[in-house]
Design a protein around this motif. Structure first.
Motif, PDB file in Angstrom:
ATOM      1  N   GLN A  92       0.812  -1.227   0.000  1.00  0.00           N
ATOM      2  CA  GLN A  92       0.000   0.000   0.000  1.00  0.00           C
ATOM      3  C   GLN A  92       0.841   1.270   0.000  1.00  0.00           C
ATOM      4  N   ILE A  93       2.025   1.220   0.599  1.00  0.00           N
ATOM      5  CA  ILE A  93       2.851   2.429   0.701  1.00  0.00           C
ATOM      6  C   ILE A  93       3.839   2.559  -0.452  1.00  0.00           C
ATOM      7  N   SER A  94       3.777   1.633  -1.396  1.00  0.00           N
ATOM      8  CA  SER A  94       4.734   1.606  -2.500  1.00  0.00           C
ATOM      9  C   SER A  94       4.069   1.997  -3.816  1.00  0.00           C
ATOM     10  N   SER A  95       4.898   2.311  -4.802  1.00  0.00           N
ATOM     11  CA  SER A  95       4.415   2.408  -6.176  1.00  0.00           C
ATOM     12  C   SER A  95       4.266   0.981  -6.694  1.00  0.00           C
ATOM     13  N   VAL A  96       3.050   0.578  -7.030  1.00  0.00           N
ATOM     14  CA  VAL A  96       2.787  -0.808  -7.421  1.00  0.00           C
ATOM     15  C   VAL A  96       2.942  -0.962  -8.926  1.00  0.00           C
ATOM     16  N   ILE A  97       3.815  -1.873  -9.325  1.00  0.00           N
ATOM     17  CA  ILE A  97       4.088  -2.153 -10.727  1.00  0.00           C
ATOM     18  C   ILE A  97       3.709  -3.604 -11.006  1.00  0.00           C
ATOM     19  N   GLU A  98       2.885  -3.809 -12.035  1.00  0.00           N
ATOM     20  CA  GLU A  98       2.369  -5.151 -12.301  1.00  0.00           C
ATOM     21  C   GLU A  98       3.078  -5.862 -13.444  1.00  0.00           C
ATOM     22  N   SER A  99       3.713  -5.120 -14.349  1.00  0.00           N
ATOM     23  CA  SER A  99       4.328  -5.768 -15.512  1.00  0.00           C
ATOM     24  C   SER A  99       5.826  -5.527 -15.556  1.00  0.00           C
ATOM     25  N   GLN A 100       6.522  -6.450 -16.184  1.00  0.00           N
ATOM     26  CA  GLN A 100       7.971  -6.330 -16.336  1.00  0.00           C
ATOM     27  C   GLN A 100       8.332  -5.117 -17.172  1.00  0.00           C
ATOM     28  N   ASP A 101       7.623  -4.886 -18.269  1.00  0.00           N
ATOM     29  CA  ASP A 101       7.919  -3.744 -19.147  1.00  0.00           C
ATOM     30  C   ASP A 101       7.780  -2.423 -18.390  1.00  0.00           C
ATOM     31  N   HIS A 102       6.715  -2.316 -17.589  1.00  0.00           N
ATOM     32  CA  HIS A 102       6.506  -1.081 -16.832  1.00  0.00           C
ATOM     33  C   HIS A 102       7.642  -0.865 -15.832  1.00  0.00           C
ATOM     34  N   LEU A 103       8.071  -1.929 -15.169  1.00  0.00           N
ATOM     35  CA  LEU A 103       9.158  -1.814 -14.197  1.00  0.00           C
ATOM     36  C   LEU A 103      10.444  -1.368 -14.881  1.00  0.00           C
ATOM     37  N   LEU A 104      10.734  -1.912 -16.037  1.00  0.00           N
ATOM     38  CA  LEU A 104      11.954  -1.536 -16.757  1.00  0.00           C
ATOM     39  C   LEU A 104      11.917  -0.065 -17.160  1.00  0.00           C
ATOM     40  N   LYS A 105      10.749   0.438 -17.525  1.00  0.00           N
ATOM     41  CA  LYS A 105      10.613   1.864 -17.861  1.00  0.00           C
ATOM     42  C   LYS A 105      10.815   2.736 -16.623  1.00  0.00           C
ATOM     43  N   ILE A 106      10.289   2.298 -15.497  1.00  0.00           N
ATOM     44  CA  ILE A 106      10.464   3.052 -14.244  1.00  0.00           C
ATOM     45  C   ILE A 106      11.942   3.160 -13.902  1.00  0.00           C
ATOM     46  N   ILE A 107      12.659   2.060 -14.038  1.00  0.00           N
ATOM     47  CA  ILE A 107      14.096   2.059 -13.735  1.00  0.00           C
ATOM     48  C   ILE A 107      14.829   3.017 -14.670  1.00  0.00           C
ATOM     49  N   ASN A 108      14.425   3.048 -15.913  1.00  0.00           N
ATOM     50  CA  ASN A 108      15.070   3.926 -16.894  1.00  0.00           C
ATOM     51  C   ASN A 108      14.834   5.400 -16.591  1.00  0.00           C
ATOM     52  N   ASN A 109      13.727   5.684 -15.901  1.00  0.00           N
ATOM     53  CA  ASN A 109      13.349   7.080 -15.660  1.00  0.00           C
ATOM     54  C   ASN A 109      13.501   7.512 -14.204  1.00  0.00           C
ATOM     55  N   ILE A 110      14.304   6.801 -13.455  1.00  0.00           N
ATOM     56  CA  ILE A 110      14.513   7.200 -12.058  1.00  0.00           C
ATOM     57  C   ILE A 110      15.143   8.595 -12.030  1.00  0.00           C
ATOM     58  N   LYS A 111      14.474   9.518 -11.373  1.00  0.00           N
ATOM     59  CA  LYS A 111      14.984  10.899 -11.304  1.00  0.00           C
ATOM     60  C   LYS A 111      15.562  11.228  -9.936  1.00  0.00           C
ATOM     61  N   GLY A 112      15.212  10.468  -8.946  1.00  0.00           N
ATOM     62  CA  GLY A 112      15.702  10.741  -7.598  1.00  0.00           C
ATOM     63  C   GLY A 112      15.543   9.508  -6.744  1.00  0.00           C
ATOM     64  N   CYS A 113      15.756   9.671  -5.495  1.00  0.00           N
ATOM     65  CA  CYS A 113      15.732   8.535  -4.585  1.00  0.00           C
ATOM     66  C   CYS A 113      14.622   8.633  -3.553  1.00  0.00           C
ATOM     67  N   SER A 114      13.570   9.366  -3.853  1.00  0.00           N
ATOM     68  CA  SER A 114      12.489   9.480  -2.873  1.00  0.00           C
ATOM     69  C   SER A 114      11.139   9.466  -3.581  1.00  0.00           C
TER      70      SER A 114
END
Length: 459
Positions: A313-335
């Motif tokens: 509940q306190i996390s950003s929930v990612i359901e697919s592998q493709d979406h997770l890979l895009k999130i990793i590519n677009n990490i802008k900060g650590c919070s």
């Protein structure tokens, strides 16, 4: 109460989880005039009866089968407080039954104070047990105090003492113990049934949980393989749960050059320098929230019958592998973003109260109101004590004989992973780091009194 004549006793089960928060709380108590005993469960249990002082036993998880142990503490003019290391995050459908199982009616009569993680646990205990309201203190837990920005330097220094890792890294915390221990499924179930002894293990449910976690291991393997391939400059720190077989993961990821499998240190240390904390439903997500980290729950599957809801509940929930890979590519900060932090606060506050205050302050204040007997310590009832010890030895021998043919070494390995030992140098280093952050903490002397067990007091 004359605090300098009261001994606070802290048994440790899992070093990486228990040591730092209990050590910090111990230092705060020494500042108030107490002395402290910290170390292995067996060492603390042995030495606290020998110190000839009124003492407070900080139980890390009440045991319904240990009634004679609690009775002997009370007979020795000891005080017992419950500071549960696993008292706040459970599967939501099993939440009430699990909390009540950990606070059995046969033993709560021996407990002087119950420190709960939040109001949610207090409400359940008041409505379903005979514990008086005044004995339940909503304190939060000291573990989450150490996750806050104030202690960032402490966590970073500990990590630096273990590794010289310089690459940006994602921390992946595993909660797949149900499908990956040193024992087979049947062995694990047999052991847990014997350990609990209360008929509360639902074997059919445990089998389904095993299958669910096994699927998750496969999903995480596939996404880690892709991260390793697509982002060669990004390191992945994979941290197994202390109860898991880490060698399984070391073999699984052996060919992935950017994946490091390690159980060294605490989760908080590794969280401190991570650019993302990735998990399915791990409690360490809450620690990452307190550390203001970017938290992602990877849920290619999600079954409410088997997950701990709060970390998701306190996390950003990612359901697919493709979406997770895009999130990793677009990490802008650590919070996390401010909106997500507000949502997380609302979810966490009823379960873990010490978002805006230090748990240790509430605990210490509550201890001042306990009437601890400071007269001459009475001797333990030797007859009762040794009967209890004899029964326990017989039970252990029976269990060991049952398991000897297939799992003695496995059990020893599993126990050593949780408690590899405690040395004086480690305590001294951590005390020095904590005193560097909080100048009010006292200088102390540390004396080894038993294997892996130490007496700490002010100079």
């Amino acid at each position: 109460m004359k605090n300098n004549k009261t001994l606070c006793c802290f048994p440790l089960e899992t070093i990486s989880r228990d040591l730092d928060p209990r050590l910090h709380l111990g230092l705060q108590l020494i500042k108030e005039g107490y002395s402290c005993l910290i170390g292995s469960k067996s060492g603390v249990a042995k030495e606290m009866f020998k110190q000839n002082l009124p003492f407070i036993y900080f139980d890390k998880g009440l045991d319904s089968r240990a009634e004679n142990f609690y009775r002997n503490i009370k007979m020795s003019k000891g005080t017992i407080v419950s500071l549960d290391e696993e008292g706040g995050v459970f599967n939501e459908k099993l939440y009430e039954s699990e909390l009540l199982r950990r606070n059995g009616e046969n033993i709560i009569k021996y407990i002087d104070l119950f420190f709960t993680w939040g109001e949610k646990q207090k409400k359940i205990l008041i409505e379903n047990t005979s514990i008086p309201d005044k004995k339940i203190i909503v304190s939060g837990h000291p573990r989450f105090d150490l996750c806050k920005p104030k202690f960032k330097e402490f966590r970073s220094a500990l990590l630096k003492s273990r590794t010289d890792i310089k690459n940006k890294y994602i921390l992946i915390n595993s909660t797949f113990t149900a499908a990956n221990t040193f024992l087979s499924f049947d062995e694990e179930i047999k052991l847990r049934i014997d350990e609990r002894g209360d008929g509360s293990i639902d074997v059919n449910y445990e089998r389904q949980l095993y299958d669910y976690r096994k699927l998750l291991i496969n999903y995480f393997y596939e996404v880690i393989k892709e991260i390793n391939k697509i982002y060669p400059n990004l390191t992945i720190i994979f941290r197994p749960h202390p109860g898991e077989n880490a060698n399984y993961y070391k073999e699984l990821f052996e060919k992935f050059k950017n994946v490091i499998v390690t159980g060294d240190g605490s989760a908080q240390e590794w969280i401190s320098k991570s650019c993302m904390v990735l998990h399915h439903d791990c409690t360490t997500a809450i620690e990452a929230f307190f550390s203001k980290k970017f938290i992602v729950s990877y849920c290619p599957i999600k079954d409410d019958d088997f997950v701990q809801a709060l970390p998701i509940q306190i996390s950003s929930v990612i359901e697919s592998q493709d979406h997770l890979l895009k999130i990793i590519n677009n990490i802008k900060g650590c919070s996390n973003e401010e909106g997500q932090n507000k949502i997380a606060h609302d979810y966490i506050r009823p379960v873990i109260a010490n978002i805006d205050f230090e748990s240790s302050e509430i605990i210490i204040q509550a201890l001042k109101n306990i009437a601890i007997e400071s007269s001459e310590i009475s001797k333990i009832n030797i007859s009762i004590f040794f009967k209890a010890i004899t029964r326990k030895i017989i039970k252990i021998l029976k269990r060991d004989l049952d398991f000897f043919s297939f799992s003695t070494n496995k059990l020893k390995i599993r126990q050593k992973l949780k408690f590899p030992g405690l040395n004086k140098d480690e305590i001294e280093m951590k005390v020095a780091l904590l005193r560097k952050i909080d100048k009010s903490l006292p200088k102390i002397k540390i004396k080894q009194v038993y294997k892996d067990t130490y007496l700490m007091s002010s100079l």
